[in-house]
Write a protein that holds these residues in place. Structure first.
Motif, short mmCIF file in Angstrom:
data_model
loop_
_atom_site.label_atom_id
_atom_site.label_comp_id
_atom_site.label_asym_id
_atom_site.label_seq_id
_atom_site.Cartn_x
_atom_site.Cartn_y
_atom_site.Cartn_z
N ASP A 195 41.57 32.96 45.42
CA ASP A 195 42.47 33.56 46.41
C ASP A 195 42.73 35.02 46.06
OD1 ASP A 195 42.70 31.19 47.82
OD2 ASP A 195 44.44 30.54 46.70
N THR A 196 42.78 35.88 47.10
CA THR A 196 43.02 37.30 46.90
C THR A 196 44.16 37.76 47.79
OG1 THR A 196 40.69 37.65 46.40
CG2 THR A 196 41.95 39.60 46.97
N VAL B 87 44.64 32.68 37.35
CA VAL B 87 44.31 33.56 38.46
C VAL B 87 43.05 34.34 38.09
CG1 VAL B 87 46.67 33.83 39.31
CG2 VAL B 87 45.80 35.43 37.65
N GLY B 88 42.28 34.68 39.10
CA GLY B 88 41.09 35.48 38.87
C GLY B 88 41.44 36.95 38.70
N GLU B 89 40.49 37.70 38.14
CA GLU B 89 40.71 39.12 37.88
C GLU B 89 40.93 39.92 39.15
OE1 GLU B 89 37.56 40.63 35.45
OE2 GLU B 89 37.85 39.06 33.96
N GLU B 90 40.44 39.44 40.27
CA GLU B 90 40.54 40.18 41.53
C GLU B 90 41.62 39.63 42.46
OE1 GLU B 90 38.83 42.97 42.02
OE2 GLU B 90 37.94 42.69 40.04
N ALA C 288 46.19 45.17 44.09
CA ALA C 288 47.15 46.26 44.33
C ALA C 288 48.50 46.01 43.63
CB ALA C 288 47.37 46.45 45.82
N LEU C 289 48.60 44.94 42.84
CA LEU C 289 49.88 44.57 42.23
C LEU C 289 50.39 45.66 41.30
CD1 LEU C 289 51.84 42.12 42.19
CD2 LEU C 289 50.76 41.48 40.04
N GLU C 290 51.64 46.05 41.48
CA GLU C 290 52.27 47.06 40.64
C GLU C 290 53.33 46.48 39.72
OE1 GLU C 290 53.70 50.16 43.22
OE2 GLU C 290 51.68 50.64 43.92
#
Length: 100
Positions: free
Chosen positions: A5-6, A25-28, A32-34
């Protein structure tokens, strides 16, 4: 939510009292998470190491989740090694920086 999931536009993620013990969770997943905030996540054993690859991540905030401090610090160290700077902060309540 699976590893594939992205969430392309998500900039802030807060998990409050989640009952998960493991989170993958995957690397991608969060390009855009800050800011990642984890509050009262007592059962969660660690923050997924894949967060070190989120170049936009600037803050990991831990509130009443002391068992996550080690994994947050590892993510910070690895991110700094890759980025060559001190751009990722690990903070606690009231945004007070946490130290190793």
């Amino acid at each position: 939510m699976g590893e594939e999931d992205t969430f392309k536009n998500l900039k802030f993620l807060k998990l409050y009292q989640v009952t998960l013990s493991k989170w993958e969770v995957g690397e991608e997943s969060f390009p855009a998470l800050e800011k990642l905030e984890l509050e009262r996540c007592h059962k969660l054993e660690e923050i997924p190491p894949s967060f070190e690859y989120i170049w936009s991540l600037k803050i990991i905030k831990l509130v009443e989740s002391p068992q996550l401090k080690d994994s947050a610090m590892k993510i910070k160290e690895h991110a700094e090694d890759m980025r060559g700077g001190d751009e990722l902060q690990v903070v606690g309540r009231k945004n007070i920086p946490l130290l190793k």
